[in-house]
Design an enzyme around this catalytic site. Structure first.
Site, PDB file in Angstrom:
ATOM      1  N   GLN A  35       9.500   0.771   6.539  1.00 43.55           N
ATOM      2  CA  GLN A  35       8.087   0.002   6.686  1.00 43.55           C
ATOM      3  C   GLN A  35       7.253  -0.025   5.173  1.00 43.55           C
ATOM      4  O   GLN A  35       7.551   0.899   4.524  1.00 43.55           O
ATOM      5  CB  GLN A  35       7.553   1.000   7.524  1.00 43.55           C
ATOM      6  CG  GLN A  35       6.421   0.866   8.305  1.00 43.55           C
ATOM      7  CD  GLN A  35       5.716   2.517   8.791  1.00 43.55           C
ATOM      8  OE1 GLN A  35       5.142   2.948   8.083  1.00 43.55           O
ATOM      9  NE2 GLN A  35       5.584   1.863  10.379  1.00 43.55           N
ATOM     10  N   HIS A  50       1.071  -1.069   0.038  1.00 42.39           N
ATOM     11  CA  HIS A  50       0.242   0.109   0.314  1.00 42.39           C
ATOM     12  C   HIS A  50       0.969   1.115  -0.070  1.00 42.39           C
ATOM     13  O   HIS A  50       0.448   2.085  -0.991  1.00 42.39           O
ATOM     14  CB  HIS A  50      -0.802   0.159   1.444  1.00 42.39           C
ATOM     15  CG  HIS A  50      -2.093   1.344   1.360  1.00 42.39           C
ATOM     16  ND1 HIS A  50      -1.520   2.079   1.716  1.00 42.39           N
ATOM     17  CD2 HIS A  50      -2.636   1.640   0.581  1.00 42.39           C
ATOM     18  CE1 HIS A  50      -2.312   3.336   2.165  1.00 42.39           C
ATOM     19  NE2 HIS A  50      -2.923   2.974   1.086  1.00 42.39           N
ATOM     20  N   HIS A  51       1.877   1.311   0.622  1.00 39.21           N
ATOM     21  CA  HIS A  51       2.828   2.209   0.607  1.00 39.21           C
ATOM     22  C   HIS A  51       4.545   1.458   1.640  1.00 39.21           C
ATOM     23  O   HIS A  51       4.288   0.908   2.033  1.00 39.21           O
ATOM     24  CB  HIS A  51       2.346   3.619   1.314  1.00 39.21           C
ATOM     25  CG  HIS A  51       1.959   3.971   2.423  1.00 39.21           C
ATOM     26  ND1 HIS A  51       1.152   3.563   3.271  1.00 39.21           N
ATOM     27  CD2 HIS A  51       3.244   3.998   4.035  1.00 39.21           C
ATOM     28  CE1 HIS A  51       0.806   3.504   4.578  1.00 39.21           C
ATOM     29  NE2 HIS A  51       2.140   4.062   4.920  1.00 39.21           N
ATOM     30  N   HIS A  72      -5.748   8.010   1.967  1.00 41.03           N
ATOM     31  CA  HIS A  72      -6.436   7.092   1.021  1.00 41.03           C
ATOM     32  C   HIS A  72      -7.558   7.269   0.252  1.00 41.03           C
ATOM     33  O   HIS A  72      -7.500   8.345  -0.092  1.00 41.03           O
ATOM     34  CB  HIS A  72      -6.956   5.873   2.416  1.00 41.03           C
ATOM     35  CG  HIS A  72      -5.936   5.547   3.161  1.00 41.03           C
ATOM     36  ND1 HIS A  72      -6.279   5.093   3.938  1.00 41.03           N
ATOM     37  CD2 HIS A  72      -4.309   5.770   3.149  1.00 41.03           C
ATOM     38  CE1 HIS A  72      -4.902   5.074   5.125  1.00 41.03           C
ATOM     39  NE2 HIS A  72      -4.259   5.352   4.186  1.00 41.03           N
ATOM     40  N   MET A 131      -5.845   9.511   5.531  1.00 39.16           N
ATOM     41  CA  MET A 131      -4.610   9.964   5.921  1.00 39.16           C
ATOM     42  C   MET A 131      -4.565  10.989   5.699  1.00 39.16           C
ATOM     43  O   MET A 131      -5.381  11.344   3.942  1.00 39.16           O
ATOM     44  CB  MET A 131      -3.360   9.430   5.950  1.00 39.16           C
ATOM     45  CG  MET A 131      -3.646   7.990   6.869  1.00 39.16           C
ATOM     46  SD  MET A 131      -1.817   7.441   6.688  1.00 39.16           S
ATOM     47  CE  MET A 131      -1.733   5.543   7.626  1.00 39.16           C
ATOM     48  N   HIS A 160       3.412  -1.230   4.598  1.00 43.17           N
ATOM     49  CA  HIS A 160       2.182  -1.304   4.554  1.00 43.17           C
ATOM     50  C   HIS A 160       1.397  -2.588   3.762  1.00 43.17           C
ATOM     51  O   HIS A 160       1.458  -2.028   2.525  1.00 43.17           O
ATOM     52  CB  HIS A 160       1.240   0.280   4.817  1.00 43.17           C
ATOM     53  CG  HIS A 160       0.328  -0.089   5.144  1.00 43.17           C
ATOM     54  ND1 HIS A 160      -0.999   1.224   4.686  1.00 43.17           N
ATOM     55  CD2 HIS A 160      -0.707  -1.587   5.739  1.00 43.17           C
ATOM     56  CE1 HIS A 160      -1.767   0.041   5.250  1.00 43.17           C
ATOM     57  NE2 HIS A 160      -1.785  -0.787   5.302  1.00 43.17           N
ATOM     58  N   HIS A 218      -0.411  12.125   0.595  1.00 44.15           N
ATOM     59  CA  HIS A 218      -1.260  10.793   0.594  1.00 44.15           C
ATOM     60  C   HIS A 218      -2.755  10.946   1.725  1.00 44.15           C
ATOM     61  O   HIS A 218      -2.320  11.576   2.659  1.00 44.15           O
ATOM     62  CB  HIS A 218       0.441  10.322   1.574  1.00 44.15           C
ATOM     63  CG  HIS A 218      -0.735   8.913   2.045  1.00 44.15           C
ATOM     64  ND1 HIS A 218      -0.748   7.533   1.402  1.00 44.15           N
ATOM     65  CD2 HIS A 218      -0.932   8.468   3.178  1.00 44.15           C
ATOM     66  CE1 HIS A 218      -0.949   6.348   1.658  1.00 44.15           C
ATOM     67  NE2 HIS A 218      -0.633   7.105   2.875  1.00 44.15           N
TER      68      HIS A 218
END
Length: 365
Positions: free
Chosen positions: A170, A95-96, A243, A317, A172, A241
């Site tokens: 990180q 997703h990111h 959603h 977000m 997601h 960014h």
């Protein structure tokens, strides 16, 4: 850099990838030793440059909306400058992704759950960076964004002469259908780097909000922060960014003239559902002490429920990443700028000190 605890291996060498498990969340993948030695290219203008593959160690997520982190330790005897980011990921899988610069990683594990969903699943979790260590976001990726090269002479400083002693990746994983057959993933980013000192040091300022979007309504999530450090920032790239409810995200430099009238200068404006890469800023005008950076996310809900800001695909977000460089000294101590968001915070609130707010069309032109 190395994944081996307590040992620092220079970037110029081999990357060892250890696949470790996170209980109940990630099945252990096969141990791999990468035979891809770093390629160093001699460039008379910029000096030797290399590419370092910072990738997930063949993980297999088993929990939807899993945020997974993995670290590398930077050689503490050498100062490096990251000058480019080449993503190795697709939006069908990730997703990111975020790249953090840390003084210490969140744990000593090779991989760990670094997202909010661990609370619901009662699994052990930790933040990307240690609780009391230096922490900043260096790079972000989503929606099949392409490679990012920094401007000539600009670099993110890490290692010996930097508070960034570790890098933490990180990822997601919003959906896990493709992992049900035991498939594994090595999403990540290839980091272009050099040991040749950069005169212009890069920084990233993340602006965002908390808040909520009412059902069947259009809502503005807004934030603003004053630059109160005696530094001159030269913005060169931005990234937005959200959603699924995001329609447009815009960022501005706000400066008061001698009569107190505020001028709003657009830094960037984008449909967040296009590739979420870093784009050239609308204006390269410098940002000075006393200026404010203001961000608005226009959200349009067709849902029959309240949508809160949060980490999952069911949440929302509002983020605006501003990349900049400084000609002299270090980058901002301030790394983040967040507000409570709607319904509590709006630019128009009397205590924000903002006025002369422009009419912002909910389109990206």
């Amino acid at each position: 850099m190395s994944r081996i605890s307590g040992v620092s291996i220079p970037l110029v060498g081999f990357l060892l990838i250890n696949a470790m498990s996170v209980n109940g969340l990630v099945e252990q993948g096969m141990y791999q030793s990468s035979n891809n030695q770093q390629n160093l290219d001699s460039n008379s203008a910029t000096g030797a440059t290399g590419s370092f593959p910072f990738l997930m160690p063949m993980v297999s997520p088993k929990t939807p909306d899993l945020y997974l982190c993995t670290p590398i330790k930077v050689d503490p005897t050498t100062t490096y400058y990251i000058v480019g980011f080449n993503p190795n990921a697709t939006m069908n899988t990730a997703h990111h992704m975020l790249l953090y610069g840390c003084g210490e990683p969140g744990t000593t594990k090779t991989t760990w759950n670094c997202g909010e969903m661990a609370r619901a699943s009662e699994e052990e979790m930790a933040s990307p960076c240690g609780p009391h260590s230096h922490s900043q976001i260096i790079y972000a990726w989503a929606r099949d964004a392409k490679k990012l090269n920094l401007p000539e002479g600009v670099g993110f400083k890490v290692g010996k002469d930097s508070p960034t002693k570790y890098l933490v990746l990180q990822v997601h994983y919003a959906h896990i259908d493709r992992f049900k057959d035991g498939s594994t993933d090595d999403s990540g980013v290839f980091l272009d780097y050099t040991e040749t000192p950069r005169k212009k040091l890069a920084g990233t300022l993340l602006l965002g909000t908390d808040g909520m979007i009412p059902p069947m309504k259009t809502e503005h999530l807004e934030t603003a922060c004053e630059i109160n450090e005696n530094k001159v920032l030269h913005p060169f790239a931005y990234r937005v960014h959200t959603h699924g409810l995001g329609k447009v995200v815009s960022g501005y430099r706000v400066r008061s003239d001698s009569e107190g009238t505020q001028e709003w200068l657009q830094l960037g404006k984008r449909d967040p559902l296009t590739p979420q890469m870093f784009y050239n800023v609308s204006s390269h005008e410098p940002i000075l002490s006393g200026d404010q950076i203001a961000v608005r996310c226009t959200m349009e809900s067709t849902r029959h429920r309240v949508t809160k800001v949060g980490p999952t695909n069911e949440d929302e977000m509002c983020n605006f990443y501003l990349m900049y460089y400084v000609d002299h000294g270090e980058t901002l101590d301030m790394k983040f700028c967040f507000s409570q968001g709607a319904p509590y915070y709006h630019w128009s609130n009397p205590d924000t000190g903002l006025h002369n707010i422009p009419h912002i069309e909910a389109s990206t032109l």
